[in-house]
Design a protein around this motif. Structure first.
Motif, PDB file in Angstrom:
ATOM      1  N   ILE A  39       0.840  -1.199   0.000  1.00  0.00           N
ATOM      2  CA  ILE A  39       0.000   0.000   0.000  1.00  0.00           C
ATOM      3  C   ILE A  39       0.878   1.253   0.000  1.00  0.00           C
ATOM      4  CG2 ILE A  39      -1.690   1.339   1.332  1.00  0.00           C
ATOM      5  CD1 ILE A  39      -2.917  -1.227   0.333  1.00  0.00           C
ATOM      6  N   THR A  40       0.486   2.220  -0.811  1.00  0.00           N
ATOM      7  CA  THR A  40       1.088   3.551  -0.773  1.00  0.00           C
ATOM      8  C   THR A  40      -0.014   4.552  -0.444  1.00  0.00           C
ATOM      9  OG1 THR A  40       2.739   2.953  -2.442  1.00  0.00           O
ATOM     10  CG2 THR A  40       2.382   5.311  -2.050  1.00  0.00           C
ATOM     11  N   ILE A  41       0.213   5.319   0.606  1.00  0.00           N
ATOM     12  CA  ILE A  41      -0.721   6.347   1.054  1.00  0.00           C
ATOM     13  C   ILE A  41      -0.028   7.682   0.831  1.00  0.00           C
ATOM     14  CG2 ILE A  41      -2.029   7.242   3.024  1.00  0.00           C
ATOM     15  CD1 ILE A  41      -1.614   4.406   4.296  1.00  0.00           C
ATOM     16  N   ARG A  42      -0.639   8.551   0.037  1.00  0.00           N
ATOM     17  CA  ARG A  42      -0.017   9.843  -0.286  1.00  0.00           C
ATOM     18  C   ARG A  42      -0.973  10.982   0.072  1.00  0.00           C
ATOM     19  NH1 ARG A  42       4.133  11.913  -3.068  1.00  0.00           N
ATOM     20  NH2 ARG A  42       3.827  13.869  -4.175  1.00  0.00           N
ATOM     21  N   ASN A  43      -0.436  11.944   0.807  1.00  0.00           N
ATOM     22  CA  ASN A  43      -1.226  13.120   1.167  1.00  0.00           C
ATOM     23  C   ASN A  43      -1.156  14.122   0.012  1.00  0.00           C
ATOM     24  OD1 ASN A  43      -2.439  15.385   2.198  1.00  0.00           O
ATOM     25  ND2 ASN A  43      -1.354  15.338   4.155  1.00  0.00           N
ATOM     26  N   THR A  44      -2.224  14.202  -0.762  1.00  0.00           N
ATOM     27  CA  THR A  44      -2.301  15.149  -1.873  1.00  0.00           C
ATOM     28  C   THR A  44      -3.117  16.378  -1.489  1.00  0.00           C
ATOM     29  OG1 THR A  44      -4.179  13.945  -2.789  1.00  0.00           O
ATOM     30  CG2 THR A  44      -2.003  13.371  -3.636  1.00  0.00           C
ATOM     31  N   GLY A  45      -3.466  16.477  -0.212  1.00  0.00           N
ATOM     32  CA  GLY A  45      -4.208  17.633   0.281  1.00  0.00           C
ATOM     33  C   GLY A  45      -3.279  18.750   0.715  1.00  0.00           C
ATOM     34  N   ARG A  46      -3.864  19.722   1.375  1.00  0.00           N
ATOM     35  CA  ARG A  46      -3.102  20.894   1.807  1.00  0.00           C
ATOM     36  C   ARG A  46      -2.887  20.933   3.320  1.00  0.00           C
ATOM     37  NH1 ARG A  46      -6.564  23.808  -2.190  1.00  0.00           N
ATOM     38  NH2 ARG A  46      -5.325  23.844  -4.080  1.00  0.00           N
ATOM     39  N   GLU A  47      -3.415  19.941   4.025  1.00  0.00           N
ATOM     40  CA  GLU A  47      -3.265  19.870   5.483  1.00  0.00           C
ATOM     41  C   GLU A  47      -2.499  18.599   5.838  1.00  0.00           C
ATOM     42  OE1 GLU A  47      -4.408  21.684   8.213  1.00  0.00           O
ATOM     43  OE2 GLU A  47      -5.139  23.266   6.880  1.00  0.00           O
ATOM     44  N   PRO A  48      -1.640  18.650   6.865  1.00  0.00           N
ATOM     45  CA  PRO A  48      -1.066  17.396   7.353  1.00  0.00           C
ATOM     46  C   PRO A  48      -2.200  16.508   7.862  1.00  0.00           C
ATOM     47  CG  PRO A  48      -0.421  19.250   8.767  1.00  0.00           C
ATOM     48  CD  PRO A  48      -1.238  19.808   7.644  1.00  0.00           C
ATOM     49  N   ALA A  49      -1.998  15.203   7.782  1.00  0.00           N
ATOM     50  CA  ALA A  49      -3.047  14.273   8.222  1.00  0.00           C
ATOM     51  C   ALA A  49      -2.422  13.034   8.841  1.00  0.00           C
ATOM     52  CB  ALA A  49      -3.933  13.887   7.042  1.00  0.00           C
ATOM     53  N   GLN A  50      -3.053  12.562   9.908  1.00  0.00           N
ATOM     54  CA  GLN A  50      -2.603  11.345  10.596  1.00  0.00           C
ATOM     55  C   GLN A  50      -3.605  10.228  10.370  1.00  0.00           C
ATOM     56  OE1 GLN A  50      -2.316  11.521  14.892  1.00  0.00           O
ATOM     57  NE2 GLN A  50      -1.013   9.706  14.940  1.00  0.00           N
ATOM     58  N   LEU A  51      -3.092   9.048  10.052  1.00  0.00           N
ATOM     59  CA  LEU A  51      -3.919   7.859   9.913  1.00  0.00           C
ATOM     60  C   LEU A  51      -4.189   7.312  11.314  1.00  0.00           C
ATOM     61  CD1 LEU A  51      -3.370   5.002   7.372  1.00  0.00           C
ATOM     62  CD2 LEU A  51      -4.018   4.546   9.718  1.00  0.00           C
ATOM     63  N   LEU A  52      -5.457   7.235  11.686  1.00  0.00           N
ATOM     64  CA  LEU A  52      -5.825   6.745  13.013  1.00  0.00           C
ATOM     65  C   LEU A  52      -6.186   5.272  13.010  1.00  0.00           C
ATOM     66  CD1 LEU A  52      -8.098   9.705  14.197  1.00  0.00           C
ATOM     67  CD2 LEU A  52      -5.670   9.320  14.705  1.00  0.00           C
ATOM     68  N   SER A  53      -7.018   4.865  12.036  1.00  0.00           N
ATOM     69  CA  SER A  53      -7.511   3.488  12.022  1.00  0.00           C
ATOM     70  C   SER A  53      -7.828   3.063  10.594  1.00  0.00           C
ATOM     71  CB  SER A  53      -8.747   3.349  12.922  1.00  0.00           C
ATOM     72  OG  SER A  53      -9.773   4.218  12.493  1.00  0.00           O
ATOM     73  N   ARG A  54      -8.174   1.776  10.467  1.00  0.00           N
ATOM     74  CA  ARG A  54      -8.460   1.214   9.150  1.00  0.00           C
ATOM     75  C   ARG A  54      -9.743   0.395   9.188  1.00  0.00           C
ATOM     76  NH1 ARG A  54      -5.071  -1.899  11.922  1.00  0.00           N
ATOM     77  NH2 ARG A  54      -5.235  -4.154  11.799  1.00  0.00           N
ATOM     78  N   HIS A  55     -10.376   0.289   8.032  1.00  0.00           N
ATOM     79  CA  HIS A  55     -11.545  -0.564   7.859  1.00  0.00           C
ATOM     80  C   HIS A  55     -11.398  -1.244   6.500  1.00  0.00           C
ATOM     81  CE1 HIS A  55     -16.091  -0.924   6.868  1.00  0.00           C
ATOM     82  NE2 HIS A  55     -15.633  -2.053   7.350  1.00  0.00           N
ATOM     83  N   TRP A  56     -11.218  -2.547   6.507  1.00  0.00           N
ATOM     84  CA  TRP A  56     -11.073  -3.332   5.278  1.00  0.00           C
ATOM     85  C   TRP A  56     -12.313  -4.180   5.062  1.00  0.00           C
ATOM     86  CZ3 TRP A  56      -7.528  -2.593   1.735  1.00  0.00           C
ATOM     87  CH2 TRP A  56      -6.279  -2.099   2.080  1.00  0.00           C
ATOM     88  N   ILE A  57     -12.685  -4.329   3.803  1.00  0.00           N
ATOM     89  CA  ILE A  57     -13.735  -5.264   3.408  1.00  0.00           C
ATOM     90  C   ILE A  57     -13.095  -6.213   2.402  1.00  0.00           C
ATOM     91  CG2 ILE A  57     -15.999  -5.529   2.330  1.00  0.00           C
ATOM     92  CD1 ILE A  57     -16.523  -2.586   3.280  1.00  0.00           C
ATOM     93  N   ILE A  58     -13.015  -7.484   2.782  1.00  0.00           N
ATOM     94  CA  ILE A  58     -12.359  -8.516   1.976  1.00  0.00           C
ATOM     95  C   ILE A  58     -13.435  -9.487   1.512  1.00  0.00           C
ATOM     96  CG2 ILE A  58     -10.568 -10.296   1.945  1.00  0.00           C
ATOM     97  CD1 ILE A  58      -9.475  -8.837   4.562  1.00  0.00           C
ATOM     98  N   THR A  59     -13.531  -9.675   0.203  1.00  0.00           N
ATOM     99  CA  THR A  59     -14.550 -10.566  -0.367  1.00  0.00           C
ATOM    100  C   THR A  59     -13.852 -11.658  -1.158  1.00  0.00           C
ATOM    101  OG1 THR A  59     -16.038  -8.680  -0.560  1.00  0.00           O
ATOM    102  CG2 THR A  59     -16.652 -10.672  -1.762  1.00  0.00           C
TER     103      THR A  59
END
Length: 131
Positions: A39-59
């Motif tokens: 996984i690559t997570i890229r902040n393309t916004g204008r504010e810093p951001a912290q990843l707090l949690s995740r929600h995956w749906i696997i089928t």
């Protein structure tokens, strides 16, 4: 007079994924298929951001759905400045040789605004199973 920024411009995270089948850890005769996903997570916004949690749906290929909720990713809750990326690798086990994953990361911006970063669907497949 300037136009106010839309929230999407300030709070925007792009997520991309590449999956691979881990054949040495899989046991097809036992309906046990192991996959890694990068996984690559890229902040393309204008504010810093912290990843707090995740929600995956696997089928899986039979339509069986698993939902996974948890804090952070791989034991971390990274903060990304605008333009920064975070990469990690994780994995999952399915009972079928083909399936999909998607979900979201729950984020908080530097100004306290909470938002979700969408994880677009991606395929998990044993090579040569799909035509």
């Amino acid at each position: 007079m300037s136009t106010p920024e839309t929230p999407d411009a300030r709070y925007h995270i792009e997520v991309s994924a590449v999956a691979e089948h881990i054949a040495p850890q899989s046991r097809p005769e036992d309906d046990h298929y192991v996959f890694a996903y990068h996984i690559t997570i890229r902040n393309t916004g204008r504010e810093p951001a912290q990843l707090l949690s995740r929600h995956w749906i696997i089928t899986d290929g039979n339509g069986k759905v698993q939902e996974v909720h948890g804090q952070g990713v791989i034991g971390e809750q990274p903060t990304l400045a605008p333009g920064e990326s975070f990469r990690y690798t994780s994995g999952c086990v399915m009972e079928t040789p083909v399936g999909t994953m998607h979900g979201s990361y729950q984020m908080v911006a530097g100004d306290g605004h909470h938002f979700d970063a969408v994880i677009p669907p991606f395929m998990l497949a044993v090579p040569r199973v799909l035509h």
